[in-house]
Design a protein around this motif. Structure first.
Motif, PDB file in Angstrom:
ATOM      1  N   ASP A  12      33.082  24.530  27.557  1.00  0.00           N
ATOM      2  CA  ASP A  12      32.961  23.085  27.809  1.00  0.00           C
ATOM      3  C   ASP A  12      33.888  22.277  26.908  1.00  0.00           C
ATOM      4  OD1 ASP A  12      31.076  23.472  29.786  1.00  0.00           O
ATOM      5  OD2 ASP A  12      29.360  22.980  28.506  1.00  0.00           O
ATOM      6  N   ILE A  19      35.234  15.183  19.931  1.00  0.00           N
ATOM      7  CA  ILE A  19      34.940  16.546  20.381  1.00  0.00           C
ATOM      8  C   ILE A  19      35.569  17.562  19.431  1.00  0.00           C
ATOM      9  CG2 ILE A  19      35.397  18.215  22.231  1.00  0.00           C
ATOM     10  CD1 ILE A  19      35.177  15.748  24.179  1.00  0.00           C
ATOM     11  N   THR A  45      33.586  17.575  16.037  1.00  0.00           N
ATOM     12  CA  THR A  45      32.238  18.139  16.097  1.00  0.00           C
ATOM     13  C   THR A  45      32.211  19.516  16.756  1.00  0.00           C
ATOM     14  OG1 THR A  45      31.746  17.082  18.223  1.00  0.00           O
ATOM     15  CG2 THR A  45      31.200  15.851  16.206  1.00  0.00           C
ATOM     16  N   SER A  64      31.920  20.103  19.763  1.00  0.00           N
ATOM     17  CA  SER A  64      30.911  20.088  20.823  1.00  0.00           C
ATOM     18  C   SER A  64      31.199  18.914  21.752  1.00  0.00           C
ATOM     19  CB  SER A  64      29.501  19.980  20.249  1.00  0.00           C
ATOM     20  OG  SER A  64      29.323  18.732  19.622  1.00  0.00           O
ATOM     21  N   VAL A  65      30.692  19.014  22.962  1.00  0.00           N
ATOM     22  CA  VAL A  65      30.892  17.957  23.940  1.00  0.00           C
ATOM     23  C   VAL A  65      29.583  17.752  24.700  1.00  0.00           C
ATOM     24  CG1 VAL A  65      31.806  19.567  25.674  1.00  0.00           C
ATOM     25  CG2 VAL A  65      32.340  17.138  25.857  1.00  0.00           C
ATOM     26  N   SER A  66      29.243  16.497  24.911  1.00  0.00           N
ATOM     27  CA  SER A  66      28.037  16.199  25.688  1.00  0.00           C
ATOM     28  C   SER A  66      28.405  16.117  27.164  1.00  0.00           C
ATOM     29  CB  SER A  66      27.420  14.867  25.236  1.00  0.00           C
ATOM     30  OG  SER A  66      28.241  13.782  25.629  1.00  0.00           O
ATOM     31  N   ASP A  67      27.391  16.214  27.995  1.00  0.00           N
ATOM     32  CA  ASP A  67      27.616  16.084  29.433  1.00  0.00           C
ATOM     33  C   ASP A  67      28.222  14.719  29.769  1.00  0.00           C
ATOM     34  OD1 ASP A  67      26.573  18.618  29.852  1.00  0.00           O
ATOM     35  OD2 ASP A  67      24.573  17.888  30.395  1.00  0.00           O
ATOM     36  N   LYS A  68      27.772  13.688  29.059  1.00  0.00           N
ATOM     37  CA  LYS A  68      28.279  12.335  29.312  1.00  0.00           C
ATOM     38  C   LYS A  68      29.745  12.205  28.902  1.00  0.00           C
ATOM     39  CE  LYS A  68      23.943   9.817  29.142  1.00  0.00           C
ATOM     40  NZ  LYS A  68      23.194   8.724  28.548  1.00  0.00           N
ATOM     41  N   GLN A  69      30.130  12.820  27.791  1.00  0.00           N
ATOM     42  CA  GLN A  69      31.529  12.777  27.368  1.00  0.00           C
ATOM     43  C   GLN A  69      32.418  13.479  28.391  1.00  0.00           C
ATOM     44  OE1 GLN A  69      30.826  14.614  23.547  1.00  0.00           O
ATOM     45  NE2 GLN A  69      31.578  12.789  22.474  1.00  0.00           N
TER      46      GLN A  69
END
Length: 76
Positions: free
Chosen positions: A4, A48, A51, A53-58
């Motif tokens: 992701d 991103i 961190t 990491s990535v959120s679904d919203k990003q």
């Protein structure tokens, strides 16, 4: 790096490449739009990367930005 995160960073790169590949006239006509998209996508990309990491919203936001840029380019 998760799949992701890679997908999100690839999308940021695709946005930059799509805008960068436009001729100067097209870039001038959409200057404010493209600057806004570049600023927002770069900011999200930096978060991103920081961190890892990535959120679904990003991810959804980046994908929508790329679709909008491609649509603008196609419709122009």
């Amino acid at each position: 790096m998760s799949a992701d995160v890679k997908e999100a960073l690839d999308t940021v790169e695709a946005i930059e490449e799509t805008i960068g590949s436009l001729d100067e006239s097209a870039q001038d006509r959409g200057e404010e739009f493209f600057e806004s998209v570049l600023d927002k996508s770069k900011s999200i990309g930096q978060t991103i990367e920081r961190t890892n990491s990535v959120s679904d919203k990003q991810l959804a936001a980046l994908e929508n930005m790329l679709k909008c840029v491609r649509r603008w380019v196609h419709d122009d």
